[in-house]
Design a protein around this motif. Structure first.
Motif, PDB file in Angstrom:
ATOM      1  N   VAL A  34       3.302  -6.373  -4.174  1.00 15.41           N
ATOM      2  CA  VAL A  34       3.268  -4.996  -3.662  1.00 15.41           C
ATOM      3  C   VAL A  34       3.417  -4.954  -2.140  1.00 15.41           C
ATOM      4  O   VAL A  34       4.037  -4.036  -1.610  1.00 15.41           O
ATOM      5  N   VAL A  35       2.882  -5.953  -1.449  1.00 12.28           N
ATOM      6  CA  VAL A  35       3.065  -5.992   0.005  1.00 12.28           C
ATOM      7  C   VAL A  35       4.522  -6.272   0.333  1.00 12.28           C
ATOM      8  O   VAL A  35       5.103  -5.641   1.228  1.00 12.28           O
ATOM      9  N   TRP A  36       5.145  -7.189  -0.406  1.00 13.69           N
ATOM     10  CA  TRP A  36       6.553  -7.491  -0.175  1.00 13.69           C
ATOM     11  C   TRP A  36       7.408  -6.242  -0.392  1.00 13.69           C
ATOM     12  O   TRP A  36       8.296  -5.944   0.405  1.00 13.69           O
ATOM     13  N   MET A  37       7.135  -5.499  -1.471  1.00 15.94           N
ATOM     14  CA  MET A  37       7.897  -4.271  -1.725  1.00 15.94           C
ATOM     15  C   MET A  37       7.644  -3.237  -0.633  1.00 15.94           C
ATOM     16  O   MET A  37       8.560  -2.519  -0.228  1.00 15.94           O
ATOM     17  N   SER A  38       6.410  -3.153  -0.140  1.00  9.50           N
ATOM     18  CA  SER A  38       6.097  -2.211   0.932  1.00  9.50           C
ATOM     19  C   SER A  38       6.850  -2.559   2.203  1.00  9.50           C
ATOM     20  O   SER A  38       7.373  -1.681   2.890  1.00  9.50           O
ATOM     21  N   VAL A  39       6.914  -3.818   2.527  1.00  6.82           N
ATOM     22  CA  VAL A  39       7.644  -4.257   3.722  1.00  6.82           C
ATOM     23  C   VAL A  39       9.131  -3.985   3.549  1.00  6.82           C
ATOM     24  O   VAL A  39       9.798  -3.510   4.482  1.00  6.82           O
ATOM     25  N   GLN A  40       9.676  -4.252   2.373  1.00  5.73           N
ATOM     26  CA  GLN A  40      11.096  -4.026   2.126  1.00  5.73           C
ATOM     27  C   GLN A  40      11.471  -2.552   2.251  1.00  5.73           C
ATOM     28  O   GLN A  40      12.555  -2.227   2.722  1.00  5.73           O
ATOM     29  N   THR A  41      10.582  -1.674   1.805  1.00  2.93           N
ATOM     30  CA  THR A  41      10.878  -0.237   1.873  1.00  2.93           C
ATOM     31  C   THR A  41      10.444   0.377   3.197  1.00  2.93           C
ATOM     32  O   THR A  41      10.743   1.544   3.454  1.00  2.93           O
ATOM     33  N   GLY A  42       9.720  -0.381   4.013  1.00  2.72           N
ATOM     34  CA  GLY A  42       9.256   0.138   5.299  1.00  2.72           C
ATOM     35  C   GLY A  42       8.048   1.048   5.175  1.00  2.72           C
ATOM     36  O   GLY A  42       7.674   1.733   6.120  1.00  2.72           O
ATOM     37  N   ASN A  43       7.439   1.093   4.012  1.00  2.00           N
ATOM     38  CA  ASN A  43       6.277   1.950   3.768  1.00  2.00           C
ATOM     39  C   ASN A  43       5.009   1.095   3.861  1.00  2.00           C
ATOM     40  O   ASN A  43       4.520   0.589   2.862  1.00  2.00           O
ATOM     41  N   LEU A  44       4.494   0.943   5.067  1.00  2.00           N
ATOM     42  CA  LEU A  44       3.376   0.042   5.314  1.00  2.00           C
ATOM     43  C   LEU A  44       2.013   0.726   5.272  1.00  2.00           C
ATOM     44  O   LEU A  44       0.994   0.065   5.408  1.00  2.00           O
ATOM     45  N   ARG A  45       1.990   2.034   5.079  1.00  2.00           N
ATOM     46  CA  ARG A  45       0.721   2.755   5.195  1.00  2.00           C
ATOM     47  C   ARG A  45      -0.281   2.417   4.089  1.00  2.00           C
ATOM     48  O   ARG A  45      -1.468   2.648   4.231  1.00  2.00           O
ATOM     49  N   HIS A  46       0.190   1.868   2.960  1.00  3.24           N
ATOM     50  CA  HIS A  46      -0.713   1.550   1.848  1.00  3.24           C
ATOM     51  C   HIS A  46      -1.245   0.114   1.880  1.00  3.24           C
ATOM     52  O   HIS A  46      -2.062  -0.246   1.040  1.00  3.24           O
ATOM     53  N   ILE A  47      -0.800  -0.684   2.819  1.00  9.86           N
ATOM     54  CA  ILE A  47      -1.226  -2.090   2.853  1.00  9.86           C
ATOM     55  C   ILE A  47      -2.739  -2.235   3.009  1.00  9.86           C
ATOM     56  O   ILE A  47      -3.328  -3.096   2.344  1.00  9.86           O
ATOM     57  N   PRO A  48      -3.427  -1.414   3.821  1.00  6.23           N
ATOM     58  CA  PRO A  48      -4.897  -1.547   3.846  1.00  6.23           C
ATOM     59  C   PRO A  48      -5.542  -1.283   2.475  1.00  6.23           C
ATOM     60  O   PRO A  48      -6.480  -1.981   2.092  1.00  6.23           O
ATOM     61  N   LEU A  49      -5.026  -0.323   1.731  1.00  4.98           N
ATOM     62  CA  LEU A  49      -5.546  -0.059   0.378  1.00  4.98           C
ATOM     63  C   LEU A  49      -5.257  -1.239  -0.542  1.00  4.98           C
ATOM     64  O   LEU A  49      -6.120  -1.645  -1.323  1.00  4.98           O
ATOM     65  N   PHE A  50      -4.055  -1.804  -0.447  1.00  6.67           N
ATOM     66  CA  PHE A  50      -3.718  -2.976  -1.259  1.00  6.67           C
ATOM     67  C   PHE A  50      -4.645  -4.149  -0.933  1.00  6.67           C
ATOM     68  O   PHE A  50      -5.057  -4.886  -1.817  1.00  6.67           O
ATOM     69  N   THR A  51      -4.964  -4.303   0.339  1.00  2.00           N
ATOM     70  CA  THR A  51      -5.856  -5.389   0.756  1.00  2.00           C
ATOM     71  C   THR A  51      -7.256  -5.176   0.179  1.00  2.00           C
ATOM     72  O   THR A  51      -7.884  -6.121  -0.307  1.00  2.00           O
ATOM     73  N   LEU A  52      -7.737  -3.947   0.214  1.00  2.00           N
ATOM     74  CA  LEU A  52      -9.039  -3.638  -0.373  1.00  2.00           C
ATOM     75  C   LEU A  52      -9.022  -3.921  -1.876  1.00  2.00           C
ATOM     76  O   LEU A  52      -9.960  -4.523  -2.412  1.00  2.00           O
TER      77      LEU A  52
END
Length: 127
Positions: A34-52
């Motif tokens: 999910v982090v890789w997909m977020s980086v690929q799409t440029g949508n980084l705002r959910h990474i803190p939630l993914f980390t939690l």
């Protein structure tokens, strides 16, 4: 300050290290995706939630396995390995994505369980 340490020890430290690491590593595969997909799409705002979700996943999985264990008891269910693998992937994904909502139940259970164990040890006479 001691009560905060006690609370963290009973909740976040409530699972065995082997159990936590095992499920953390399973969740890490999903987290990486999910982090890789977020980086690929440029949508980084959910990474803190993914980390939690990643750090809470082992507690969420603990709740899931406790409920399934309660329902099935000591019964053994024989299924096709492909069906089992698909169901494992499904439950891992479900527990990981919903860990923010499921894990608090596991943390509360661990806190009360370890508090009860501690009280019982204090009440036992020294031998």
């Amino acid at each position: 300050m001691n009560s905060i340490h006690d609370f963290l020890r009973k909740t976040l430290g409530g699972l065995t290290t082997a159990y936590y690491v095992r499920h953390f590593l399973f969740g890490l595969v999903l987290y990486g995706g999910v982090v890789w997909m977020s980086v690929q799409t440029g949508n980084l705002r959910h990474i803190p939630l993914f980390t939690l979700c990643q750090f809470l996943y082992p507690y969420s999985r603990f709740v899931y396995e406790s409920v399934v264990g309660f329902i099935l008891g000591r019964n053994i269910v024989l299924v096709n390995p492909i069906v089992m693998l698909v169901s494992k992937i499904f439950t891992i994904t479900l527990c990981w994505t919903m860990s923010v909502f499921i894990a608090p139940f596991g943390l509360a259970y661990l806190y009360f369980y370890h508090s009860k164990q501690e009280r019982q040890q204090q009440q036992q006479p020294e031998q």
